[in-house]
Design an enzyme around this catalytic site. Structure first.
Site, PDB file in Angstrom:
ATOM      1  N   GLY A   9      32.633  84.870  47.937  1.00 16.92           N
ATOM      2  CA  GLY A   9      32.979  83.709  48.760  1.00 16.92           C
ATOM      3  C   GLY A   9      34.404  83.870  49.265  1.00 16.92           C
ATOM      4  CG  ASN A  90      29.218  77.380  51.284  1.00 11.96           C
ATOM      5  OD1 ASN A  90      29.116  78.514  50.830  1.00 11.96           O
ATOM      6  ND2 ASN A  90      28.512  76.964  52.297  1.00 11.96           N
ATOM      7  CB  SER A 130      32.035  76.656  43.564  1.00  7.81           C
ATOM      8  OG  SER A 130      31.922  77.857  44.255  1.00  7.81           O
ATOM      9  CB  CYS A 274      36.739  68.698  48.072  1.00  7.06           C
ATOM     10  SG  CYS A 274      36.458  70.462  48.360  1.00  7.06           S
TER      11      CYS A 274
HETATM   12  P1  NAD Z   1      33.965  77.738  52.444  1.00  5.86           P
HETATM   13  O1  NAD Z   1      32.732  77.287  53.107  1.00  5.86           O
HETATM   14  O2  NAD Z   1      35.247  77.842  53.217  1.00  5.86           O
HETATM   15  O3  NAD Z   1      33.713  79.203  51.809  1.00  5.86           O
HETATM   16  C1  NAD Z   1      32.579  79.538  51.079  1.00  5.86           C
HETATM   17  C2  NAD Z   1      32.184  80.968  51.438  1.00  5.86           C
HETATM   18  O4  NAD Z   1      31.102  81.380  50.578  1.00  5.86           O
HETATM   19  C3  NAD Z   1      31.670  81.146  52.882  1.00  5.86           C
HETATM   20  O5  NAD Z   1      32.478  82.083  53.575  1.00  5.86           O
HETATM   21  C4  NAD Z   1      30.217  81.639  52.697  1.00  5.86           C
HETATM   22  O6  NAD Z   1      29.811  82.578  53.683  1.00  5.86           O
HETATM   23  C5  NAD Z   1      30.278  82.279  51.327  1.00  5.86           C
HETATM   24  N1  NAD Z   1      28.961  82.415  50.705  1.00  5.86           N
HETATM   25  C6  NAD Z   1      27.968  81.495  50.607  1.00  5.86           C
HETATM   26  N2  NAD Z   1      26.902  82.024  49.953  1.00  5.86           N
HETATM   27  C7  NAD Z   1      27.239  83.307  49.631  1.00  5.86           C
HETATM   28  C8  NAD Z   1      26.556  84.360  48.937  1.00  5.86           C
HETATM   29  N3  NAD Z   1      25.324  84.185  48.434  1.00  5.86           N
HETATM   30  N4  NAD Z   1      27.202  85.542  48.783  1.00  5.86           N
HETATM   31  C9  NAD Z   1      28.447  85.718  49.282  1.00  5.86           C
HETATM   32  N5  NAD Z   1      29.149  84.765  49.935  1.00  5.86           N
HETATM   33  C10 NAD Z   1      28.541  83.567  50.104  1.00  5.86           C
HETATM   34  O7  NAD Z   1      34.165  76.794  51.179  1.00  5.86           O
HETATM   35  P2  NAD Z   1      35.543  76.469  50.392  1.00  5.86           P
HETATM   36  O8  NAD Z   1      36.282  75.378  51.062  1.00  5.86           O
HETATM   37  O9  NAD Z   1      36.234  77.747  50.090  1.00  5.86           O
HETATM   38  O10 NAD Z   1      34.950  75.845  49.060  1.00  5.86           O
HETATM   39  C11 NAD Z   1      34.277  76.644  48.113  1.00  5.86           C
HETATM   40  C12 NAD Z   1      34.179  75.873  46.810  1.00  5.86           C
HETATM   41  O11 NAD Z   1      35.498  75.625  46.323  1.00  5.86           O
HETATM   42  C13 NAD Z   1      33.515  74.504  46.926  1.00  5.86           C
HETATM   43  O12 NAD Z   1      32.751  74.274  45.773  1.00  5.86           O
HETATM   44  C14 NAD Z   1      34.672  73.545  46.960  1.00  5.86           C
HETATM   45  O13 NAD Z   1      34.330  72.274  46.440  1.00  5.86           O
HETATM   46  C15 NAD Z   1      35.674  74.229  46.065  1.00  5.86           C
HETATM   47  N6  NAD Z   1      37.071  73.848  46.337  1.00  5.86           N
HETATM   48  C16 NAD Z   1      37.558  73.901  47.613  1.00  5.86           C
HETATM   49  C17 NAD Z   1      38.885  73.551  47.871  1.00  5.86           C
HETATM   50  C18 NAD Z   1      39.457  73.587  49.271  1.00  5.86           C
HETATM   51  O14 NAD Z   1      40.633  73.284  49.415  1.00  5.86           O
HETATM   52  N7  NAD Z   1      38.697  73.947  50.296  1.00  5.86           N
HETATM   53  C19 NAD Z   1      39.727  73.183  46.804  1.00  5.86           C
HETATM   54  C20 NAD Z   1      39.195  73.164  45.516  1.00  5.86           C
HETATM   55  C21 NAD Z   1      37.858  73.501  45.302  1.00  5.86           C
HETATM   56  C1  UGA Z   2      42.171  67.645  47.549  1.00 14.40           C
HETATM   57  C2  UGA Z   2      42.951  67.574  46.231  1.00 14.40           C
HETATM   58  O1  UGA Z   2      44.263  67.076  46.487  1.00 14.40           O
HETATM   59  C3  UGA Z   2      43.040  68.962  45.574  1.00 14.40           C
HETATM   60  O2  UGA Z   2      43.667  68.834  44.299  1.00 14.40           O
HETATM   61  C4  UGA Z   2      41.646  69.520  45.407  1.00 14.40           C
HETATM   62  O3  UGA Z   2      41.699  70.834  44.861  1.00 14.40           O
HETATM   63  C5  UGA Z   2      40.962  69.576  46.754  1.00 14.40           C
HETATM   64  O4  UGA Z   2      40.910  68.241  47.317  1.00 14.40           O
HETATM   65  C6  UGA Z   2      39.548  70.056  46.682  1.00 14.40           C
HETATM   66  O5  UGA Z   2      38.901  69.953  45.653  1.00 14.40           O
HETATM   67  O6  UGA Z   2      39.106  70.515  47.739  1.00 14.40           O
HETATM   68  P1  UGA Z   2      42.732  68.341  50.042  1.00 14.40           P
HETATM   69  O7  UGA Z   2      41.458  67.643  50.348  1.00 14.40           O
HETATM   70  O8  UGA Z   2      42.927  69.707  50.567  1.00 14.40           O
HETATM   71  O9  UGA Z   2      42.930  68.445  48.443  1.00 14.40           O
HETATM   72  O10 UGA Z   2      43.956  67.474  50.577  1.00 14.40           O
HETATM   73  P2  UGA Z   2      44.712  66.168  50.028  1.00 14.40           P
HETATM   74  O11 UGA Z   2      46.157  66.390  50.192  1.00 14.40           O
HETATM   75  O12 UGA Z   2      44.237  65.769  48.709  1.00 14.40           O
HETATM   76  O13 UGA Z   2      44.287  65.083  51.092  1.00 14.40           O
HETATM   77  C7  UGA Z   2      42.963  64.592  51.158  1.00 14.40           C
HETATM   78  C8  UGA Z   2      42.870  63.479  52.168  1.00 14.40           C
HETATM   79  O14 UGA Z   2      43.495  62.299  51.669  1.00 14.40           O
HETATM   80  C9  UGA Z   2      43.557  63.797  53.501  1.00 14.40           C
HETATM   81  O15 UGA Z   2      42.753  63.312  54.555  1.00 14.40           O
HETATM   82  C10 UGA Z   2      44.867  63.050  53.410  1.00 14.40           C
HETATM   83  O16 UGA Z   2      45.408  62.711  54.660  1.00 14.40           O
HETATM   84  C11 UGA Z   2      44.436  61.817  52.628  1.00 14.40           C
HETATM   85  N1  UGA Z   2      45.539  61.173  51.904  1.00 14.40           N
HETATM   86  C12 UGA Z   2      46.172  61.813  50.883  1.00 14.40           C
HETATM   87  C13 UGA Z   2      45.933  59.883  52.265  1.00 14.40           C
HETATM   88  O17 UGA Z   2      45.362  59.275  53.193  1.00 14.40           O
HETATM   89  N2  UGA Z   2      46.940  59.289  51.568  1.00 14.40           N
HETATM   90  C14 UGA Z   2      47.596  59.908  50.548  1.00 14.40           C
HETATM   91  O18 UGA Z   2      48.516  59.295  49.965  1.00 14.40           O
HETATM   92  C15 UGA Z   2      47.201  61.198  50.202  1.00 14.40           C
END
Ligand code: NAD
Ligand code: UGA
Length: 450
Positions: A9, A90, A130, A274
């Site tokens: 991923g 994802n 994830s 998320c």
């Molecule tokens: P994303 O969609 O940006 O990336 C996921 C990637 O996985 C894609 O590029 C997809 O092609 C790949 N993928 C899917 N199936 C696959 C397979 N079978 N083999 C190989 N690759 C495969 O998603 P993301 O934002 O990186 O989120 C991934 C996970 O991390 C989610 O569970 C999300 O909740 C968690 N997470 C995301 C954030 C964030 O800031 N985006 C923060 C904390 C946790």
């Molecule tokens: C959030 C968490 O902060 C991370 O810890 C977590 O890893 C991540 O989700 C995830 O699991 O994907 P993110 O969604 O990237 O991170 O960004 P944030 O800074 O948390 O903001 C989330 C949303 O809340 C944004 O739309 C932001 O504008 C809003 N927000 C945040 C507010 O409206 N008010 C605030 O005071 C803070």
């Protein structure tokens, strides 16, 4: 010898996380693999035109790519070569069948487990990166360890980075969480995972728990953050009705050391890939375990968030003489927050759709997210996507500031006022502009919670 690492991923989580792990562990090879060849090509692009925008990311990738960080679509070779496998695919909200609209869609995740099992020829530590429902590790272990000679130990190492600050969050995290089985093999695997982070994170910040606590903690942490945003937004409406000022209220609430000042900024509601997905997942888990009152409690966090965007459009409607048809409204910002091009679940998307329903002539400007905006709203016609803020504002009746891009307060608002139709309205849904200055220029100004 330190073990090599692969992350399956190459998205928002896999790319930045592995880049920092590679930087901090120069003696390990780190592979990031994905089925999406376009994404991998972008990670490998000569001009570092990476698939995601994240401040500081390009510098880290420049430092390590080709040295000990490798992006590839060759999942088989990477799984064979590495003993530690992170899974960062994802896990969106499931949109069909049982649990539709709430549960996690685990199909990509299970496909990955089956790929690992197919290609592995030696024992592996498999680490969930994830965000997953509690007890997913049990399913993963069952799939992996079914009729095989290799031993798989499944850990949970959820990621807490936020977009826009990902590199800083990774380099200087509040904590790192590693959950694992409490048997002998589990404890050895936990130590292997701890060693990766201990290369730069102080040991006392690396917290270890059992697997289920780690999986649940991630969902709970996001739910608590989302709940704070919904709580302050719930107070914002009351401020508008009573003459209180939400920023003043938030400042004083946050001065209580038991509460703290962060995540109390009222705005257009939370977006991002998320918060909504993880809170819905928590709702589904509560329902599945018969905890209906807990499910309703968390569901209200989402309902409050939706209400906030509806309220923005209602207020525009009222302030603009109860008709929006044929008026031009420009959204300043489409990204769900500043410093990212990500538009997943962005409040701007919902507001844009509600405005189009009212037959508004919509224009959208954003420094990083216009391509995604175009894509997200491709089913709607007649929307202008304009990079230059001054051009986007031409002839507009109202500007709605939806994203707190740092340069918005420094724009020449007098120039913007001059090119707009009068009366000219600014709805600062992020409370990031100088309202007194805007009023002096001649704007009618709306804020959230004021
Ligand atoms: P994303 O969609 O940006 O990336 C996921 C990637 O996985 C894609 O590029 C997809 O092609 C790949 N993928 C899917 N199936 C696959 C397979 N079978 N083999 C190989 N690759 C495969 O998603 P993301 O934002 O990186 O989120 C991934 C996970 O991390 C989610 O569970 C999300 O909740 C968690 N997470 C995301 C954030 C964030 O800031 N985006 C923060 C904390 C946790
Ligand atoms: C959030 C968490 O902060 C991370 O810890 C977590 O890893 C991540 O989700 C995830 O699991 O994907 P993110 O969604 O990237 O991170 O960004 P944030 O800074 O948390 O903001 C989330 C949303 O809340 C944004 O739309 C932001 O504008 C809003 N927000 C945040 C507010 O409206 N008010 C605030 O005071 C803070």
């Amino acid at each position: 010898m330190n073990k090599n690492i692969v992350c399956i991923g190459a998205g928002y989580i896999g790319g930045p996380t592995m880049a920092v792990i590679a930087k901090m562990n120069p003696d390990r090879k780190v592979y990031v693999v994905d089925i999406n060849a376009d994404r991998i090509n972008a990670w490998n692009s000569e001009d570092f035109n990476l698939p995601i925008y994240e401040p500081g990311l390009v510098d880290v990738v420049k430092e390590v790519r080709g040295k000990n960080l490798f992006f590839s679509t060759d999942i088989e070779s990477a799984v064979k070569e590495c003993d530690i496998i992170f899974v960062g695919v994802n896990t969106p909200t499931k949109m069909f069948g049982r649990g539709a609209g709430r549960a996690s869609d685990l199909q990509y995740w299970e496909a990955t487990a089956r790929e690992i099992k197919k290609f592995a020829t030696t024992d592996k530590i498999v680490i969930e990166k994830s965000t997953l429902p509690v007890r997913t590790a049990a399913a993963m272990a069952a799939i992996l360890n079914d009729s095989t000679t290799c031993q798989f130990t499944v850990l949970s190492n959820p990621e807490f980075l936020a977009e826009g600050t990902a590199i800083n969050d990774l380099i200087d995290p509040d904590r790192v969480l590693i959950g694992g089985p409490q048997d002998a093999a589990g404890k050895i695997a936990i130590e292997e995972a701890v060693a990766i982070y201990a290369a730069w994170v102080p040991r006392e910040k690396i917290l270890t728990t059992n697997v289920w606590s780690a999986e649940l903690t991630k969902l709970a942490a996001n739910a608590f953050l989302a709940q704070r945003v919904s709580s302050i937004n719930a107070i914002a409406g009351l401020c508008e009705a009573t003459g209180a000022d939400v920023d003043e209220v938030a400042k004083v609430i946050g001065a209580d050391s038991r509460i703290g000042p962060k995540f109390l900024k009222a705005g257009p509601g939370f977006g991002g890939s998320c918060f909504k997905k993880d809170v819905l997942n928590l709702v589904y888990l509560c329902e599945s375990f018969g905890l209906q009152a807990a499910a309703d409690y968390w569901d209200q966090v989402i309902k409050m968030n939706d209400f906030q965007q509806e309220r923005i459009v209602s207020r525009l409607f009222t302030e603009m003489f109860n008709t929006l048809a044929n008026k031009k409204i420009t959204l300043f910002g489409f990204a769900f927050k500043a410093d990212t091009g990500d538009t997943r679940e962005t409040p701007s998307g919902k507001v844009a759709r509600l405005l189009v329903d009212e037959h508004v002539r919509l224009s959208i400007t954003d420094p990083k997210a216009l391509a995604n905006a175009r894509n997200d709203l491709s089913d709607l016609s007649g929307i202008d996507y304009v990079e230059d803020e001054y051009k986007a504002a031409e002839d507009a009746d109202a500007i709605v500031v939806m994203t707190d891009w740092r340069h918005y307060p420094t724009l020449d608002w007098k120039r913007i006022f001059e090119v707009m139709r009068k009366p000219a309205l600014v709805f600062d849904a992020r409370n990031c502009l100088d309202a007194a200055m805007l009023k002096d220029i001649g704007f009618k100004v709306l804020n959230i919670g004021k």
